[in-house]
Design an enzyme around this catalytic site. Structure first.
Site, PDB file in Angstrom:
ATOM      1  N   ARG A   7       0.775  -1.289  -0.018  1.00  0.00           N
ATOM      2  CA  ARG A   7       0.100   0.023   0.084  1.00  0.00           C
ATOM      3  C   ARG A   7       0.779   1.315  -0.099  1.00  0.00           C
ATOM      4  O   ARG A   7       1.872   1.245   0.723  1.00  0.00           O
ATOM      5  CB  ARG A   7      -0.875  -0.027   1.324  1.00  0.00           C
ATOM      6  CG  ARG A   7      -1.925   1.315   1.262  1.00  0.00           C
ATOM      7  CD  ARG A   7      -2.337   1.391   2.392  1.00  0.00           C
ATOM      8  NE  ARG A   7      -1.615   1.711   3.680  1.00  0.00           N
ATOM      9  CZ  ARG A   7      -0.996   2.685   3.897  1.00  0.00           C
ATOM     10  NH1 ARG A   7      -1.138   3.907   3.182  1.00  0.00           N
ATOM     11  NH2 ARG A   7      -0.199   2.796   4.868  1.00  0.00           N
ATOM     12  N   VAL A   8       0.196   2.373  -0.744  1.00  0.00           N
ATOM     13  CA  VAL A   8       0.987   3.665  -0.507  1.00  0.00           C
ATOM     14  C   VAL A   8      -0.059   4.433  -0.567  1.00  0.00           C
ATOM     15  O   VAL A   8      -1.489   4.285  -0.783  1.00  0.00           O
ATOM     16  CB  VAL A   8       1.688   4.018  -2.030  1.00  0.00           C
ATOM     17  CG1 VAL A   8       3.189   3.149  -2.105  1.00  0.00           C
ATOM     18  CG2 VAL A   8       1.225   3.655  -3.030  1.00  0.00           C
ATOM     19  N   SER A   9       0.122   5.716   0.054  1.00  0.00           N
ATOM     20  CA  SER A   9      -0.846   6.626   0.523  1.00  0.00           C
ATOM     21  C   SER A   9      -1.335   7.554  -0.759  1.00  0.00           C
ATOM     22  O   SER A   9      -2.533   7.827  -0.700  1.00  0.00           O
ATOM     23  CB  SER A   9      -0.341   7.515   1.268  1.00  0.00           C
ATOM     24  OG  SER A   9      -0.079   7.011   2.596  1.00  0.00           O
ATOM     25  N   SER A  10      -0.860   7.545  -1.723  1.00  0.00           N
ATOM     26  CA  SER A  10      -1.220   8.471  -2.861  1.00  0.00           C
ATOM     27  C   SER A  10      -0.989   7.956  -4.303  1.00  0.00           C
ATOM     28  O   SER A  10      -0.235   7.094  -4.321  1.00  0.00           O
ATOM     29  CB  SER A  10      -0.770  10.018  -2.791  1.00  0.00           C
ATOM     30  OG  SER A  10       0.787   9.990  -3.138  1.00  0.00           O
ATOM     31  N   GLN A  13       2.496   7.803  -5.841  1.00  0.00           N
ATOM     32  CA  GLN A  13       3.526   7.033  -5.484  1.00  0.00           C
ATOM     33  C   GLN A  13       3.684   5.695  -6.171  1.00  0.00           C
ATOM     34  O   GLN A  13       2.581   5.380  -6.617  1.00  0.00           O
ATOM     35  CB  GLN A  13       3.500   6.701  -3.837  1.00  0.00           C
ATOM     36  CG  GLN A  13       3.522   8.103  -3.107  1.00  0.00           C
ATOM     37  CD  GLN A  13       3.075   7.858  -1.517  1.00  0.00           C
ATOM     38  OE1 GLN A  13       1.997   7.618  -1.245  1.00  0.00           O
ATOM     39  NE2 GLN A  13       4.246   8.290  -0.677  1.00  0.00           N
TER      40      GLN A  13
END
Length: 180
Positions: A7-10, A13
């Site tokens: 998972r990445v936040s945006s 990314q």
């Protein structure tokens, strides 16, 4: 089976580094998403990974913060996995797993530290906002709704729903502006 979760936040990314690390660790299936980790409610791929996992499987992540940002969320996720007989392992934080009592202790300690850091960061941010407000440098976001225009439209006989539609705002905003 080893199941990976990345998972990445945006959306800007990249997940590439996590995918490579998960594949190198033997992940046969990887679930990934680009969404904030603040809550587990909107994380569809995490939910899919957890429902996909079967007894004897192991869920792996590269870092603990990829799985959860709060102690509560982490404990809920681990509890669901444990009830299903699914193990958990964190690649970049050796010793963080659910296979040993020491690993479970490390998991709880790191989660508590991460939660503490988030709380401290929020407190510092609020302290900075209060200081800026006291100095007259922080006034918040500029108003995006013109209450004078709302009152003018109301005086012309428009109802709240019509005003909201005309201005592209919510009815509640119209009522708040009229009440002020």
């Amino acid at each position: 089976m080893i199941i990976g979760y990345a998972r990445v936040s945006s959306t800007s990314q990249s997940l590439d580094i996590q995918h490579e690390a998960l594949a190198a660790a033997g992940a046969e299936k990887v679930f990934s998403e680009k969404v904030s980790g603040r809550s587990t409610t909107d994380r569809e791929q995490l939910a899919l990974a957890m429902s996909f996992a079967r007894e004897g499987d192991t869920l792996i992540v590269t870092r603990l913060d990829r799985l959860a940002r709060s102690v509560g969320d982490l404990h809920r996720i681990i509890e669901v996995l444990t009830q299903k007989g699914v193990g958990f392992r964190c690649l970049n934080q050796p010793g963080v797993d659910t296979d040993t009592s020491t690993g479970r202790l490390m998991l709880a300690m790191l989660a508590a530290v991460a939660s503490f850091e988030a709380d401290i960061r929020h407190e510092r941010q609020m302290e900075g906002v209060r200081k800026a407000q006291a100095a007259g440098k922080y006034r918040g976001r500029p108003a995006s709704i013109d209450p004078t225009k709302i009152r003018e439209l109301k005086a012309k006989g428009m109802g709240a729903a019509a005003i909201a539609k005309h201005m592209g705002i919510g009815r509640a905003s119209v009522y708040r502006a009229l009440a002020a």
